[in-house]
Design a protein around this motif. Structure first.
Motif, PDB file in Angstrom:
ATOM      1  N   LEU A   1     -12.540  12.836 -38.592  1.00 38.51           N
ATOM      2  CA  LEU A   1     -13.056  11.472 -38.502  1.00 38.51           C
ATOM      3  C   LEU A   1     -12.389  10.719 -37.354  1.00 38.51           C
ATOM      4  O   LEU A   1     -13.059  10.009 -36.585  1.00 38.51           O
ATOM      5  N   PHE A   2     -11.080  10.886 -37.227  1.00 34.91           N
ATOM      6  CA  PHE A   2     -10.369  10.255 -36.111  1.00 34.91           C
ATOM      7  C   PHE A   2     -10.897  10.755 -34.771  1.00 34.91           C
ATOM      8  O   PHE A   2     -11.131   9.962 -33.845  1.00 34.91           O
ATOM      9  N   VAL A   3     -11.125  12.054 -34.659  1.00 35.25           N
ATOM     10  CA  VAL A   3     -11.637  12.628 -33.407  1.00 35.25           C
ATOM     11  C   VAL A   3     -13.009  12.048 -33.079  1.00 35.25           C
ATOM     12  O   VAL A   3     -13.307  11.743 -31.909  1.00 35.25           O
ATOM     13  N   ALA A   4     -13.852  11.860 -34.096  1.00 36.74           N
ATOM     14  CA  ALA A   4     -15.197  11.327 -33.868  1.00 36.74           C
ATOM     15  C   ALA A   4     -15.136   9.887 -33.355  1.00 36.74           C
ATOM     16  O   ALA A   4     -15.888   9.513 -32.441  1.00 36.74           O
ATOM     17  N   TYR A   5     -14.262   9.075 -33.917  1.00 35.25           N
ATOM     18  CA  TYR A   5     -14.141   7.689 -33.440  1.00 35.25           C
ATOM     19  C   TYR A   5     -13.511   7.638 -32.046  1.00 35.25           C
ATOM     20  O   TYR A   5     -13.909   6.823 -31.201  1.00 35.25           O
ATOM     21  N   ALA A   6     -12.524   8.492 -31.812  1.00 37.63           N
ATOM     22  CA  ALA A   6     -11.910   8.545 -30.481  1.00 37.63           C
ATOM     23  C   ALA A   6     -12.936   8.978 -29.436  1.00 37.63           C
ATOM     24  O   ALA A   6     -12.913   8.497 -28.289  1.00 37.63           O
ATOM     25  N   ALA A   7     -13.847   9.866 -29.831  1.00 31.73           N
ATOM     26  CA  ALA A   7     -14.900  10.313 -28.912  1.00 31.73           C
ATOM     27  C   ALA A   7     -15.817   9.151 -28.537  1.00 31.73           C
ATOM     28  O   ALA A   7     -16.236   9.019 -27.374  1.00 31.73           O
ATOM     29  N   GLU A   8     -16.131   8.288 -29.510  1.00 28.16           N
ATOM     30  CA  GLU A   8     -16.971   7.125 -29.193  1.00 28.16           C
ATOM     31  C   GLU A   8     -16.271   6.183 -28.218  1.00 28.16           C
ATOM     32  O   GLU A   8     -16.892   5.667 -27.287  1.00 28.16           O
ATOM     33  N   VAL A   9     -14.972   5.953 -28.438  1.00 26.92           N
ATOM     34  CA  VAL A   9     -14.211   5.099 -27.524  1.00 26.92           C
ATOM     35  C   VAL A   9     -14.247   5.691 -26.119  1.00 26.92           C
ATOM     36  O   VAL A   9     -14.435   4.974 -25.124  1.00 26.92           O
ATOM     37  N   PHE A  10     -14.094   7.005 -26.020  1.00 27.02           N
ATOM     38  CA  PHE A  10     -14.120   7.676 -24.722  1.00 27.02           C
ATOM     39  C   PHE A  10     -15.485   7.550 -24.050  1.00 27.02           C
ATOM     40  O   PHE A  10     -15.583   7.310 -22.845  1.00 27.02           O
ATOM     41  N   LEU A  11     -16.550   7.687 -24.841  1.00 25.18           N
ATOM     42  CA  LEU A  11     -17.902   7.663 -24.288  1.00 25.18           C
ATOM     43  C   LEU A  11     -18.339   6.259 -23.881  1.00 25.18           C
ATOM     44  O   LEU A  11     -19.128   6.097 -22.941  1.00 25.18           O
ATOM     45  N   THR A  12     -17.877   5.242 -24.595  1.00 27.31           N
ATOM     46  CA  THR A  12     -18.358   3.880 -24.349  1.00 27.31           C
ATOM     47  C   THR A  12     -17.407   3.046 -23.502  1.00 27.31           C
ATOM     48  O   THR A  12     -17.719   1.886 -23.200  1.00 27.31           O
ATOM     49  N   ARG A  13     -16.271   3.598 -23.138  1.00 29.03           N
ATOM     50  CA  ARG A  13     -15.307   2.823 -22.344  1.00 29.03           C
ATOM     51  C   ARG A  13     -15.924   2.473 -20.996  1.00 29.03           C
ATOM     52  O   ARG A  13     -16.794   3.195 -20.483  1.00 29.03           O
ATOM     53  N   ALA A  14     -15.468   1.373 -20.419  1.00 30.69           N
ATOM     54  CA  ALA A  14     -15.988   0.937 -19.130  1.00 30.69           C
ATOM     55  C   ALA A  14     -15.511   1.860 -18.019  1.00 30.69           C
ATOM     56  O   ALA A  14     -14.324   2.177 -17.936  1.00 30.69           O
ATOM     57  N   LYS A  15     -16.439   2.296 -17.173  1.00 31.35           N
ATOM     58  CA  LYS A  15     -16.093   3.131 -16.025  1.00 31.35           C
ATOM     59  C   LYS A  15     -15.881   2.253 -14.798  1.00 31.35           C
ATOM     60  O   LYS A  15     -16.396   1.135 -14.734  1.00 31.35           O
ATOM     61  N   PRO A  16     -15.128   2.727 -13.826  1.00 31.75           N
ATOM     62  CA  PRO A  16     -14.908   1.940 -12.605  1.00 31.75           C
ATOM     63  C   PRO A  16     -16.217   1.566 -11.935  1.00 31.75           C
ATOM     64  O   PRO A  16     -17.085   2.418 -11.712  1.00 31.75           O
ATOM     65  N   GLY A  17     -16.386   0.276 -11.626  1.00 27.85           N
ATOM     66  CA  GLY A  17     -17.586  -0.216 -10.960  1.00 27.85           C
ATOM     67  C   GLY A  17     -18.757  -0.459 -11.879  1.00 27.85           C
ATOM     68  O   GLY A  17     -19.800  -0.935 -11.441  1.00 27.85           O
ATOM     69  N   GLN A  18     -18.616  -0.149 -13.167  1.00 29.83           N
ATOM     70  CA  GLN A  18     -19.707  -0.316 -14.116  1.00 29.83           C
ATOM     71  C   GLN A  18     -19.645  -1.694 -14.768  1.00 29.83           C
ATOM     72  O   GLN A  18     -18.580  -2.169 -15.135  1.00 29.83           O
ATOM     73  N   VAL A  19     -20.805  -2.350 -14.906  1.00 31.62           N
ATOM     74  CA  VAL A  19     -20.874  -3.627 -15.609  1.00 31.62           C
ATOM     75  C   VAL A  19     -20.950  -3.336 -17.105  1.00 31.62           C
ATOM     76  O   VAL A  19     -21.876  -2.676 -17.569  1.00 31.62           O
ATOM     77  N   SER A  20     -19.976  -3.811 -17.857  1.00 38.56           N
ATOM     78  CA  SER A  20     -19.933  -3.526 -19.287  1.00 38.56           C
ATOM     79  C   SER A  20     -19.309  -4.701 -20.020  1.00 38.56           C
ATOM     80  O   SER A  20     -18.798  -5.639 -19.412  1.00 38.56           O
ATOM     81  N   SER A  21     -19.360  -4.646 -21.333  1.00 36.17           N
ATOM     82  CA  SER A  21     -18.777  -5.702 -22.153  1.00 36.17           C
ATOM     83  C   SER A  21     -17.254  -5.670 -22.037  1.00 36.17           C
ATOM     84  O   SER A  21     -16.650  -4.627 -21.782  1.00 36.17           O
ATOM     85  N   TYR A  22     -16.638  -6.830 -22.241  1.00 45.39           N
ATOM     86  CA  TYR A  22     -15.187  -6.951 -22.070  1.00 45.39           C
ATOM     87  C   TYR A  22     -14.422  -6.025 -23.002  1.00 45.39           C
ATOM     88  O   TYR A  22     -13.438  -5.394 -22.600  1.00 45.39           O
ATOM     89  N   MET A  23     -14.849  -5.913 -24.263  1.00 43.50           N
ATOM     90  CA  MET A  23     -14.111  -5.105 -25.232  1.00 43.50           C
ATOM     91  C   MET A  23     -14.173  -3.613 -24.917  1.00 43.50           C
ATOM     92  O   MET A  23     -13.413  -2.836 -25.478  1.00 43.50           O
ATOM     93  N   ALA A  24     -15.071  -3.213 -24.027  1.00 46.15           N
ATOM     94  CA  ALA A  24     -15.137  -1.806 -23.620  1.00 46.15           C
ATOM     95  C   ALA A  24     -14.197  -1.500 -22.466  1.00 46.15           C
ATOM     96  O   ALA A  24     -14.007  -0.336 -22.116  1.00 46.15           O
ATOM     97  N   THR A  25     -13.616  -2.542 -21.860  1.00 50.24           N
ATOM     98  CA  THR A  25     -12.668  -2.327 -20.772  1.00 50.24           C
ATOM     99  C   THR A  25     -11.303  -1.948 -21.334  1.00 50.24           C
ATOM    100  O   THR A  25     -11.034  -2.095 -22.532  1.00 50.24           O
ATOM    101  N   VAL A  26     -10.430  -1.486 -20.462  1.00 51.52           N
ATOM    102  CA  VAL A  26      -9.073  -1.136 -20.894  1.00 51.52           C
ATOM    103  C   VAL A  26      -8.377  -2.351 -21.483  1.00 51.52           C
ATOM    104  O   VAL A  26      -7.713  -2.268 -22.526  1.00 51.52           O
TER     105      VAL A  26
END
Length: 302
Positions: free
Chosen positions: A133-158
């Motif tokens: 379960l932890f791995v699955a949630y960590a995977a979502e954080v990895f997939l939805t995190r903001a990438k450099p130069g990408q416009v995204s929501s604030y909570m998805a940024t580092v």
């Protein structure tokens, strides 16, 4: 009569995209974990209750998120959906790894006595699914995190994700404080408690404004205020990182070593050590947060 939006009523990408698949796995692993514990594994005391709360809470919110995205109902909510899902994914990651460590630590054993072998096997299986379960949630954080130069929501940024971690670490500090830490013994240690409380409250407020998408309605520049606050939090935590160890572990005020007669689980020195460690952890988190805050721009409506 309902108006046509010009698109399909159901969003199949909510369950077929990589993030959607991760959420389906979260729902499956979460349901399996608390079912194994409730059916035969068993739990007791505050530690077991906390683990069950984590698994059921995360399961319920994940089902809510999948349902809203699959049916497009999230567009009817007056919140920033991108900020909400990113914040929850990070919080669920932290909560699930905590439960994945606590449950086997307190309830799993290799011997069948005094529990039966069947109960032992159920507890081991629950621990395995809790880790998945932890791995699955960590995977979502990895997939939805903001990438450099990408416009995204604030909570998805580092910086946004770090806000969740900072609040979570503060909760650990509060838990140690109430466990006979003797923080009221000196004014200096009371100052440290004030630092932990102030930074926690402001961090939660920042997250709340981001999730509700109300940052644009404020009469002051929210992003600049967050950077100024983060700088102030670094200074406050520096003071706590200096004061707390001095007044707890210096021989003039406290004890440099753990007292030999201190009972396990009820020793003020242990709580003081936990607080000192996580004070430095949060100080590091705020410093990293300050560094990343210089490189982002808020988007409140995503």
């Amino acid at each position: 009569m309902m108006e046509s939006t010009g698109g399909p009523y159901l969003n199949t990408a909510a369950v077929t995209s990589p993030v959607g698949i991760a959420r389906l796995l979260q729902m499956t692993f979460g349901c399996t974990t608390f079912s194994l514990v409730a059916h035969q594994g068993g739990f007791s005391a505050a530690y077991g209750t906390f683990c069950m709360f984590v698994w059921t809470f995360c399961f319920a919110i994940t089902v809510f998120i999948i349902t809203c995205e699959f049916t497009h109902l999230h567009s009817c909510l007056s919140i920033s959906w991108g900020n909400f899902t990113a914040a929850f994914a990070m919080l669920a990651t932290l909560m699930s790894i905590t439960a994945a460590v606590i449950y086997p630590l307190y309830f799993v054993q290799l011997d069948c006595y005094p529990i039966t072998c069947e109960v032992r096997d159920f507890r081991i299986a629950a621990s395995v699914f809790a880790s998945l379960l932890f791995v699955a949630y960590a995977a979502e954080v990895f997939l939805t995190r903001a990438k450099p130069g990408q416009v995204s929501s604030y909570m998805a940024t580092v910086s946004g994700l770090l806000k969740i971690v900072q609040a979570f670490v503060a909760c650990i500090i509060f838990g140690a404080l109430v466990n006979d830490s003797q923080y009221s013994k000196y004014v200096a240690t009371q100052w440290c408690v004030a630092v932990y409380s102030f930074c926690f409250v402001v961090t939660v407020v920042v997250v709340a404004f981001s999730v509700t998408g109300k940052t644009a309605l404020l009469w002051f520049p929210f992003e600049r205020s967050v950077v100024v606050y983060t700088f102030g939090a670094v200074l406050l935590y520096v003071s706590a990182a200096v004061i707390w160890p001095v007044f707890c572990f210096d021989s003039k005020y406290g004890s440099p070593r753990r007292p030999g007669l201190c009972a396990k689980g009820k020793c003020p020195w242990d709580s003081q050590l936990v607080i000192a460690i996580f004070t430095y952890v949060n100080l590091l988190l705020y410093i990293v947060d300050l560094a990343y805050s210089q490189r982002i721009r808020f988007v409140s409506h995503l």
